[in-house]
Write a protein that holds these residues in place. Sequence first.
Motif, short mmCIF file in Angstrom:
data_model
loop_
_atom_site.label_atom_id
_atom_site.label_comp_id
_atom_site.label_asym_id
_atom_site.label_seq_id
_atom_site.Cartn_x
_atom_site.Cartn_y
_atom_site.Cartn_z
N VAL A 1 81.21 20.59 -19.23
CA VAL A 1 81.10 19.57 -18.16
C VAL A 1 81.43 17.90 -18.82
CG1 VAL A 1 78.48 18.99 -18.42
CG2 VAL A 1 79.46 18.17 -16.39
N THR A 2 81.87 17.12 -18.11
CA THR A 2 82.33 15.99 -18.92
C THR A 2 81.24 14.81 -18.88
OG1 THR A 2 83.08 15.12 -16.79
CG2 THR A 2 84.76 16.04 -18.30
N GLU A 3 81.05 13.96 -19.62
CA GLU A 3 79.83 13.08 -19.87
C GLU A 3 79.71 12.06 -18.56
OE1 GLU A 3 79.99 10.92 -23.42
OE2 GLU A 3 79.68 12.56 -24.82
N LYS A 4 80.94 11.78 -17.85
CA LYS A 4 80.74 10.96 -16.51
C LYS A 4 79.96 11.53 -15.44
CE LYS A 4 84.94 12.19 -14.44
NZ LYS A 4 86.46 12.00 -13.76
N HIS A 5 80.01 12.91 -15.63
CA HIS A 5 79.00 13.51 -14.68
C HIS A 5 77.52 13.81 -15.03
CE1 HIS A 5 82.87 15.15 -13.31
NE2 HIS A 5 82.47 14.38 -12.14
N LEU A 6 77.04 13.33 -16.11
CA LEU A 6 75.84 13.33 -16.55
C LEU A 6 74.95 12.05 -16.40
CD1 LEU A 6 76.31 14.90 -20.09
CD2 LEU A 6 75.57 16.11 -18.11
N THR A 7 73.69 12.11 -16.36
CA THR A 7 72.77 11.01 -16.14
C THR A 7 72.35 10.53 -17.75
OG1 THR A 7 70.89 12.44 -16.24
CG2 THR A 7 71.85 11.89 -14.18
N LYS A 8 71.90 9.18 -17.62
CA LYS A 8 71.75 8.70 -19.05
C LYS A 8 70.65 9.51 -19.77
CE LYS A 8 72.91 3.81 -18.11
NZ LYS A 8 72.36 2.68 -18.10
N ALA A 9 69.67 10.16 -18.76
CA ALA A 9 68.68 11.23 -19.60
C ALA A 9 69.49 12.43 -20.10
CB ALA A 9 67.71 11.45 -18.45
N LYS B 1 72.49 12.56 -20.95
CA LYS B 1 73.36 12.32 -21.96
C LYS B 1 72.55 12.06 -23.57
CE LYS B 1 77.14 9.04 -23.26
NZ LYS B 1 77.90 7.75 -22.75
N GLY B 2 71.49 11.52 -23.23
CA GLY B 2 70.50 11.25 -24.41
C GLY B 2 69.88 12.43 -24.88
N HIS B 3 69.68 13.51 -24.12
CA HIS B 3 69.06 14.64 -24.50
C HIS B 3 70.16 15.55 -25.35
CE1 HIS B 3 66.86 18.42 -24.24
NE2 HIS B 3 67.73 19.07 -23.52
N PHE B 4 71.52 15.56 -24.94
CA PHE B 4 72.41 16.39 -25.69
C PHE B 4 72.77 15.58 -27.00
CE2 PHE B 4 73.43 17.71 -21.47
CZ PHE B 4 73.17 19.29 -21.54
N GLU B 5 72.95 14.23 -26.83
CA GLU B 5 73.08 13.42 -28.22
C GLU B 5 71.96 13.83 -29.26
OE1 GLU B 5 73.51 9.38 -27.07
OE2 GLU B 5 75.69 9.54 -26.16
N LYS B 6 70.51 13.91 -28.98
CA LYS B 6 69.58 14.11 -29.83
C LYS B 6 69.79 15.49 -30.39
CE LYS B 6 64.47 14.51 -29.97
NZ LYS B 6 63.37 14.11 -29.19
N ALA B 7 70.22 16.39 -29.53
CA ALA B 7 70.44 17.67 -30.35
C ALA B 7 71.67 17.77 -30.96
CB ALA B 7 70.50 18.85 -29.22
N ASP B 8 72.52 16.75 -30.59
CA ASP B 8 73.66 16.87 -31.45
C ASP B 8 74.82 18.09 -31.04
OD1 ASP B 8 75.90 15.84 -33.17
OD2 ASP B 8 75.01 16.83 -34.86
N ALA C 1 77.51 19.80 -27.66
CA ALA C 1 78.27 19.49 -26.51
C ALA C 1 77.64 19.36 -25.49
CB ALA C 1 79.48 20.19 -26.86
N ALA C 2 77.90 18.63 -24.43
CA ALA C 2 77.21 18.65 -23.08
C ALA C 2 77.39 19.79 -22.32
CB ALA C 2 77.74 17.34 -22.29
N LYS C 3 76.51 20.35 -21.80
CA LYS C 3 76.61 21.49 -20.92
C LYS C 3 76.25 21.22 -19.36
CE LYS C 3 77.90 23.93 -24.64
NZ LYS C 3 79.30 24.78 -24.44
N LYS C 4 76.72 22.27 -18.37
CA LYS C 4 76.51 21.95 -17.00
C LYS C 4 75.34 22.29 -16.75
CE LYS C 4 78.84 22.08 -12.68
NZ LYS C 4 80.14 22.57 -11.87
N TYR C 5 74.77 23.44 -17.47
CA TYR C 5 73.51 23.99 -16.68
C TYR C 5 72.50 24.44 -18.09
CZ TYR C 5 76.55 25.44 -13.11
OH TYR C 5 77.61 25.51 -12.12
N LEU C 6 71.35 24.04 -17.90
CA LEU C 6 70.37 24.60 -18.70
C LEU C 6 69.39 25.33 -18.40
CD1 LEU C 6 69.76 20.86 -19.99
CD2 LEU C 6 70.98 22.43 -21.06
#
Length: 232
Positions: A56-64, A66-73, A75-80
């Motif tokens: 998933v692209t970052e523009k489709h993520l909420t700020k929360a 986005k910060g969740h994936f940045e904390k884990a270092d 890549a952004a994923k669509k489903y959790l």
Amino acid sequence: MKKAIVGKKLGMTQLFDKAGKVIPVTVVEAGPCVVVQKKTVDNDGYESVQLGYGEVTEKHLTKALKGHFEKADVAAKKYLREFRLDDCSILNVGDIVKADAFEVGEKVDVVAKSKGHGYAGTIKRYGFGRLRETHGSGPVGRHIGSLGACSDPSRVMKGKKLPGHMGVVRTTVQNLEVVKIDPENNLIAIKGAIPGPKGAIVSVMAAVKKQKVKNTTAQTISKNPQKASARK
């Protein structure tokens, strides 16, 4: 539950065993999944692993998120999806879980949302019977009919099976067998049907319940030792 993975249902096909017997299977694109978060007893009160699947692209993520994936270092994923495993210490944040985590012949449980059928009547939704098509059944042949309430209790009891929305509910199918694994293409062939339409997101987990195989021959010998000796 020792292992789990998130994937996508691709559809059904058939395979053949060594004896030439046809095996209906559902093909699942399982992973690759990345470990996004680990929960521990000290911080969260229980142990679990959160897996991410799908690009998933970052523009489709909420700020929360986005910060969740940045904390884990990672890549952004669509489903959790979160899983409570028997031993979460074997996985760390950033680890990749692939289809080869499972083995051929292993029993698994599959969880997904069932197919949606829209607003359905009681015949389609619950398998109710209908009136006869002859002798004046009229335009109410597929209606639910009497709801059974009279002057007492003068109301429809809670839990009555009525028309309504059908499908799109969390459904689990247990003890399905893994027939084939293609680790290069991240594919798992599971015997039988699993919930959801094509493209549905599914969770594949090691089976919780263990099937007991009854030894009928041993039971027959123990119950009828004379007949068993006579057969020999």
